[in-house]
Design an enzyme around this catalytic site. Sequence first.
Site, short mmCIF file in Angstrom:
data_model
loop_
_atom_site.label_atom_id
_atom_site.label_comp_id
_atom_site.label_asym_id
_atom_site.label_seq_id
_atom_site.Cartn_x
_atom_site.Cartn_y
_atom_site.Cartn_z
N GLY A 1 0.82 -1.07 -0.01
CA GLY A 1 0.02 -0.04 -0.09
C GLY A 1 0.90 1.36 0.06
N GLY B 1 2.81 2.53 -2.21
CA GLY B 1 3.37 3.28 -3.68
C GLY B 1 2.49 4.51 -4.14
CB CYS C 1 -0.24 2.01 -4.44
SG CYS C 1 -0.95 0.86 -3.14
P1 5GP Z 1 6.90 4.29 -5.72
O1 5GP Z 1 8.29 4.03 -5.77
O2 5GP Z 1 6.16 4.62 -6.82
O3 5GP Z 1 6.09 4.74 -4.40
O4 5GP Z 1 6.30 2.61 -5.57
C1 5GP Z 1 6.50 1.69 -6.40
C2 5GP Z 1 5.80 0.15 -6.07
O5 5GP Z 1 4.36 0.34 -6.12
C3 5GP Z 1 5.88 -0.70 -7.10
O6 5GP Z 1 7.17 -1.26 -7.00
C4 5GP Z 1 4.74 -1.72 -6.71
O7 5GP Z 1 5.26 -2.64 -5.84
C5 5GP Z 1 3.61 -0.90 -6.32
N1 5GP Z 1 2.75 -0.70 -7.18
C6 5GP Z 1 2.85 -0.21 -8.38
N2 5GP Z 1 1.66 -0.31 -9.15
C7 5GP Z 1 0.80 -0.44 -8.39
C8 5GP Z 1 -0.75 -0.71 -8.23
O8 5GP Z 1 -1.51 -0.18 -9.35
N3 5GP Z 1 -1.39 -0.87 -7.03
C9 5GP Z 1 -0.65 -1.21 -5.74
N4 5GP Z 1 -1.35 -1.38 -4.71
N5 5GP Z 1 0.69 -1.03 -5.83
C10 5GP Z 1 1.39 -0.55 -7.03
#
Ligand code: 5GP
Length: 344
Positions: free
Chosen positions: A178, A180, A183
């Site tokens: 959760g 991301g 996300c």
């Molecule tokens: P960020 O670095 O952008 O904060 O987080 C990246 C991570 O968010 C990704 O490696 C993956 O684990 C997660 N993530 C990517 N797309 C989604 C999504 O559509 N839903 C959720 N729950 N997590 C995502």
Amino acid sequence: MHIDYDPKLDFDDVLIRPKRSEAPSRSTVELRRSYRFLNSQRQWSGIPLVASNMDSIGTMEMARALGPDSMTCLHKYHAADDLSAFFSDPVLRGHTFMTVGIRDHDLEKPGRVLQDTSLDFVCIDAANGYTKFFVDRVKAVRQSHPNLTIMAGNVATPEMVQELLISGAADIVKIGIGPGSVCTTRIMTGVGYPQLSAIIECADAAHGLRGHVCADGGCRTPGDVVKAFAAGADFVMLGGMLAGHDECGGPWVDPNDRRAGMRFYGMSSQTAIERYAGGVRDYRACEGKETIVAHKGPVRKTLQDITGGIRSACAYVGAARLKDLSKCTTFVVCHRTHNTVFDI
Ligand code: 5GP
């Protein structure tokens, strides 16, 4: 029903207290780490940043740009032939994960790529790493490929880290439910775990077994990356911070002029599901969203900002090596409770 009253922390809830020390110079701080993996028994050394296996981030161009020092998790939509061609290049093998899902046809993919190359790293990816089915799939890949270094996730609690390291025979467990940037799991389901606490608790569980963790999601600044390492992460995975760069797969808002920015969407967003699964089924909701990020040019510059931030943080707390950052860290809780000090 049970209520856990222990305070849990996110990156924004803490700062790292500076310490008087024989401060090492920033330029001499050693950012490289060397790991021996629990089940594959292989070794790796480098700067443990990992580009996320999102379709716009985990591209072959990104792997070429971040290597050989840092790692890339290629997204799972690359064709097996393209992967074979890519992994035939010996320079790219030692720092790039191939990603697979957990459907039946996903299980055959590493074998097909391994026939032609000597692939070293596989990431087995599921939005919810808490199912027995997921653990069994990880175990099946381990049984077929004893020497592959396997990263599996995502989970956010220590008992599941132990389960994946022991029963699944994974080497690295990916932590984050959760957090991301694109996300919406927490909004859509109410499920999640504050990421800094997840890293602290999961790293402790993994290290007790000589396993490793990769903190995945929620880093928006170099300071967040520092906090993730300080909390005990062995690797830190980045999505949003690497979005908008030349090495990304787009889609660009205007393909003829990247200055208009890049569409960046979650892998469980409507955009991604329509693109790869032909639309959202009526029994499920999307758990991702889409944003526009500015064009940021070559990724090397951003990487330099991140490594510069880590070097400087190490100098502030007297850590001569990234390896020492966690034990030199005192987090000061600055939002929920006033100035409570946690030594880890
Ligand atoms: P960020 O670095 O952008 O904060 O987080 C990246 C991570 O968010 C990704 O490696 C993956 O684990 C997660 N993530 C990517 N797309 C989604 C999504 O559509 N839903 C959720 N729950 N997590 C995502």
